[in-house]
Design a protein around this motif. Structure first.
Motif, PDB file in Angstrom:
ATOM      1  N   GLU A 100      55.188 113.419 113.657  1.00 21.06           N
ATOM      2  CA  GLU A 100      55.297 112.127 114.350  1.00 21.06           C
ATOM      3  C   GLU A 100      54.649 111.006 113.527  1.00 21.06           C
ATOM      4  OE1 GLU A 100      54.044 112.616 118.601  1.00 21.06           O
ATOM      5  OE2 GLU A 100      54.126 114.741 118.145  1.00 21.06           O
ATOM      6  N   VAL A 101      53.480 111.275 112.951  1.00 19.86           N
ATOM      7  CA  VAL A 101      52.825 110.193 112.193  1.00 19.86           C
ATOM      8  C   VAL A 101      53.477 109.992 110.823  1.00 19.86           C
ATOM      9  CG1 VAL A 101      50.643 110.381 113.463  1.00 19.86           C
ATOM     10  CG2 VAL A 101      50.894 111.627 111.293  1.00 19.86           C
ATOM     11  N   VAL A 102      54.105 111.045 110.298  1.00 18.35           N
ATOM     12  CA  VAL A 102      54.811 110.878 109.016  1.00 18.35           C
ATOM     13  C   VAL A 102      56.055 110.004 109.204  1.00 18.35           C
ATOM     14  CG1 VAL A 102      56.147 112.090 107.232  1.00 18.35           C
ATOM     15  CG2 VAL A 102      53.889 112.935 107.883  1.00 18.35           C
ATOM     16  N   VAL A 103      56.796 110.224 110.282  1.00 13.82           N
ATOM     17  CA  VAL A 103      57.957 109.366 110.577  1.00 13.82           C
ATOM     18  C   VAL A 103      57.499 107.917 110.734  1.00 13.82           C
ATOM     19  CG1 VAL A 103      59.662 108.806 112.378  1.00 13.82           C
ATOM     20  CG2 VAL A 103      59.413 111.168 111.574  1.00 13.82           C
ATOM     21  N   ALA A 104      56.383 107.732 111.413  1.00 18.08           N
ATOM     22  CA  ALA A 104      55.851 106.376 111.624  1.00 18.08           C
ATOM     23  C   ALA A 104      55.502 105.713 110.291  1.00 18.08           C
ATOM     24  CB  ALA A 104      54.621 106.445 112.532  1.00 18.08           C
ATOM     25  N   ALA A 105      54.825 106.459 109.428  1.00 19.72           N
ATOM     26  CA  ALA A 105      54.427 105.900 108.129  1.00 19.72           C
ATOM     27  C   ALA A 105      55.655 105.576 107.286  1.00 19.72           C
ATOM     28  CB  ALA A 105      53.517 106.884 107.392  1.00 19.72           C
ATOM     29  N   ARG A 106      56.671 106.425 107.401  1.00 23.16           N
ATOM     30  CA  ARG A 106      57.904 106.194 106.627  1.00 23.16           C
ATOM     31  C   ARG A 106      58.589 104.911 107.036  1.00 23.16           C
ATOM     32  NH1 ARG A 106      62.121 110.866 104.778  1.00 23.16           N
ATOM     33  NH2 ARG A 106      63.478 109.193 104.124  1.00 23.16           N
TER      34      ARG A 106
END
Ligand code: NAD
Ligand code: IPM
Ligand code: MN
Length: 346
Positions: free
Chosen positions: A16-22
């Motif tokens: 979830e946080v990787v998608v957000a950072a992307r």
């Protein structure tokens, strides 16, 4: 020139946080005309499930070829009783990349003082950079694991201490010129070596930097009592793990804290300091700021894109100042809507 980023989403809130950072990286790439290429790889518990190995050989090869590696988080109750742990994959990744210096900045964003357990005046004064040695110490010593006795060896060499201390002194020169070196030299042999190596490097090359030594137990107290007294905090692997979680609370939430792990050369590993947060995983509740600020550190330290990094830092400050945010910081947002707001500000 195209920069290649390996993404290791991992477990729990990691994806979830990787998608957000992307999302935020995409906005920065557009604004600053950066060419970023992503390569998603299996890692952690997800990799154990798919391949039986938390750090598969293909993942390792991709990481070693990348310009930067970006990690969400690993671990969770599902893998806590297995012979292979996701966390072992993370240690192997750090070792393989040779990233011995883990930078964990902690400050309190303007307007966010009310989230800190400190009084507002003390909260305002927090501007710390913990530099945690990341590839030595008890994390990498020999282990004996029996039913009746168990042993974890803590080993440091002088060279391991000196190289991370050099990064601390050089970084302090660009900040407020102070290094506090944390150890337990009143008890541990590794801490006495640590202190001697730090003193020797200081005397030989960094006399302009103000150096102090603080015992780790006292540091746990002073971090709360007098955070303004500290600039760069240099410490060994295990103490740095513990003190950085403690320090993150000063900012209001562990979900806000980023990190960069560096070695020789520009390639680095970037990860928020929080874990997989199994209690909130899959609910679109995780604070993405730690990951987003880690992405900014990646642009700055590994991808030669300082202006884009500054824009992300600024967008995060504005979003926080506008009372946007996830529930852990009293905000109205989901992970996704908070990340969208930050991306739009970039
Ligand atoms: P944790 O950091 O996952 O969670 C501690 C607390 O902080 C939980 O209440 C959680 O909900 C909250 N929290 C964490 N991240 C948050 C975020 N982004 N937004 C809002 N709240 C957040 O630590 P833990 O519970 O001790 O560990 C869970 C698992 O994560 C374990 O398996 C541990 O080994 C692993 N872990 C992994 C990493 C990593 O991958 N770098 C770091 C720490 C822990
Ligand atoms: C961190 C984590 C890791 C560590 C674990 C998951 C191996 O707590 O990155 O702070 O202890 O380094
Ligand atoms: Mn930790």
């Amino acid at each position: 020139m195209t920069k290649r980023i390996v993404l290791l989403a991992g477990d729990g809130v990691g994806p979830e946080v990787v998608v957000a950072a992307r999302k935020v990286l995409a906005a920065a790439a557009e604004k600053f005309a950066l060419s970023l290429e992503y390569d998603d790889r299996l890692f952690g518990g997800a990799a154990i499930d798919a391949t039986g190995n938390p750090f598969p050989a293909e993942t390792k090869a991709a990481c070693l070829k990348a310009d930067a590696v970006f990690l969400g988080a690993v671990g969770g109750p599902k893998w806590d009783s297995g012979a292979l742990r996701p966390e072992a994959g993370l240690l192997a990744l750090r070792k393989a990349l040779g990233v011995y210096a883990n930078l964990r900045p902690v400050s309190v964003a303007a307007g966010m003082e009310h989230l800190s357990p400190l009084t507002p005046d003390r909260a305002k004064s927090v501007d710390l950079l913990i530099i945690r040695e990341l590839t030595g110490g008890m994390y990498f010593g020999k282990r004996d694991e029996g039913d009746e006795t168990a042993r974890d060896e803590c080993l440091y060499t002088r060279d391991e201490v000196t190289r991370v201390a050099r990064i601390a002194f050089e970084t302090a020169r660009k900040r407020r010129g102070r290094v506090a070196s944390i150890d337990k030299a009143n008890v541990l042999a590794t801490s006495r070596l640590w202190r001697a190596a730090v003193n020797a490097l200081h005397a030989a090359e960094f006399r302009d930097v103000e150096l102090s030594h603080v015992l780790v137990d006292a540091m746990a107290m002073r971090l709360i009592q007098q955070p303004a007294a500290f600039d760069v905090i240099l410490t060994e692997n295990l103490f740095g793990d513990i003190l950085s979680d403690e320090a993150s609370v000063l900012s209001g939430s562990i979900g806000l804290a980023p990190s960069a792990s560096l070695g020789e050369g520009p390639r680095g590993l970037y990860e928020p300091i929080h874990g997989s947060a199994p209690d909130i995983a899959g609910q679109d509740k995780a604070n993405p700021v730690g990951a987003i600020l880690s992405a900014a550190m990646m642009l700055r330290y590994s991808l030669d894109a300082g202006a884009a990094a500054d824009a992300i830092d600024k967008a995060v400050s504005i979003a926080l100042g506008d009372a946007r945010g996830t529930v852990d910081i009293g905000g109205p947002d989901s992970t996704a809507s908070f990340a969208e707001a930050i991306a739009a500000l970039v």
